[in-house]
Design an enzyme around this catalytic site. Structure first.
Site, PDB file in Angstrom:
ATOM      1  CE1 TYR A 109      80.636 -26.010 -29.720  1.00 31.33           C
ATOM      2  CE2 TYR A 109      82.865 -26.643 -30.341  1.00 31.33           C
ATOM      3  CZ  TYR A 109      81.690 -26.902 -29.669  1.00 31.33           C
ATOM      4  OH  TYR A 109      81.574 -28.057 -28.939  1.00 31.33           O
ATOM      5  CE  LYS A 156      66.496 -24.329 -21.710  1.00 31.36           C
ATOM      6  NZ  LYS A 156      65.624 -25.301 -21.032  1.00 31.36           N
ATOM      7  CG  ASP A 189      65.200 -28.805 -21.014  1.00 29.35           C
ATOM      8  OD1 ASP A 189      64.677 -28.721 -22.145  1.00 29.35           O
ATOM      9  OD2 ASP A 189      64.813 -28.120 -20.044  1.00 29.35           O
ATOM     10  CG  ASP A 213      80.449 -31.105 -28.379  1.00 30.01           C
ATOM     11  OD1 ASP A 213      81.068 -32.037 -28.916  1.00 30.01           O
ATOM     12  OD2 ASP A 213      80.762 -30.608 -27.284  1.00 30.01           O
ATOM     13  CG  ASP A 217      80.361 -36.747 -26.180  1.00 30.79           C
ATOM     14  OD1 ASP A 217      80.641 -36.649 -27.396  1.00 30.79           O
ATOM     15  OD2 ASP A 217      81.188 -36.540 -25.269  1.00 30.79           O
TER      16      ASP A 217
END
Ligand code: IPM
Ligand code: MN
Length: 320
Positions: A109, A156, A189, A213, A217
């Protein structure tokens, strides 16, 4: 609503919106910025307007507040207030009450990178993932501070080995310092899969800016949808805070009375907690839970009330 909960805070309203930006070209006017900088806490509506496609508007409002006020902890709880709202078939997997601790000032970001040979068929675009020793250490440390039973770190690191390497090292060092807290590591994942399969296994999740982020959701949807999800952007050292629903401005339904006010109300509850009013925060959450269970809520969560009626349903319970 905060007043109904007994808050005697000094309130000050500021209009920072796209109209103002389109007129002046300034995402946040300087005079307002100075006042926001001086505030103890900011209760934020949402950002996004179909007339403003330029991402620098977003960067100049929400990301500027997060970055320049150094609100490095982004807390995103997901708690299932009523079974009716759960997409999960098995009752034992519906005990959802987890917290995402999202790094909020670094990662992908930061706006570093660029476009080379822009507009040509040879264009190259880069977007840097910035992870600092200090930034990674402090967010992991925060997660241990708020954990009840377990901290799961999500990265990751199998594919993104440089950033993942730093996260792994800081994670192992922190885990060694907190032998009494259970710890687990998941790749993002696999974490997404586990969150859908059985979210009740999670307590506190700590992760970087982008993964936080995306996963928040997902967790919002697990407990009834984006309309309910609150968040806190805080700096535990300076005590500054900005509190906002996880959802955006939803221009497609704006002004129709369809918007669920609970994400904003629960964010105000998180603000009360941050300001040291624990009882008020508990009362706000209880009022929300009771209104949801009674079906006194907006259509997105199975009720039939308008935005203001749904807000009143919570306020009424706080007054009683
Ligand atoms: C959020 C939003 C923001 C983010 C956008 C508006 C920049 O999606 O708060 O989750 O990605 O952080
Ligand atoms: Mn988001």
């Amino acid at each position: 609503m905060l007043k109904a909960a007994g808050a005697d805070f000094e309130f000050q309203d500021y209009v920072v919106d796209a109209d103002q930006y389109l007129r002046t070209g300034e995402p946040i006017p300087d005079a307002i910025w100075k006042e926001l900088q001086a505030a103890d806490s900011i209760l934020f509506g949402a950002v996004g307007d179909p007339r403003v496609a330029d991402p620098s508007y977003l960067a100049g409002v929400l990301l500027r507040l997060r970055f320049e006020l150094d609100l490095y902890v982004n807390l995103r709880p997901a708690k299932l207030y009523d079974e009716r709202l759960s997409p999960l078939r098995h009752a034992d997997r519906r005990q959802v009450d987890l917290l995402i601790v999202r790094e909020n000032t670094e990662g992908l970001y930061v706006g570093m990178g660029g476009r080379f040979k822009k507009g040509t068929e040879h264009e190259i675009a880069t977007q840097e993932d910035v992870n600092t020793y200090a930034g990674v250490t402090r967010i992991i440390e925060h997660a241990f501070g708020v954990a009840r039973r377990e901290v799961v770190m999500i990265d990751k690191s199998n594919a993104m080995t440089f950033a993942g390497g730093l996260w792994q090292e800081r994670w192992k060092a922190a885990a060694a310092q907190h032998p009494n807290v259970k710890t687990r590591h998941l790749l993002v994942d696999a974490a997404a899969m586990q969150l859908v399969r059985n979210p009740s296994q999670f307590d506190v999740i700590v992760t970087g800016n982008l993964f936080g982020d995306i996963l928040s959701d997902l967790t919002a949807e697990l407990v009834g949808g984006m309309g309910l999800a609150p968040s806190a952007n805080v700096n535990p050292k300076t005590r500054r805070g900005l509190f906002e629903p996880v959802h955006g401005t939803a221009p497609d339904i704006a002004g129709k009375g369809l918007v669920n006010p609970i994400g904003a109300i629960l964010s105000a509850g998180m603000m009360a907690e941050h300001l040291g009013h624990h009882d008020m925060a508990v009362a706000i959450e209880a009022a929300v839970e009771s209104a949801i269970r009674a079906g006194e809520c907006t259509r997105d969560v199975g009720g039939s009330l308008s935005t203001s009626e749904a807000g009143d349903a919570v306020v009424k319970r706080l007054r009683d």
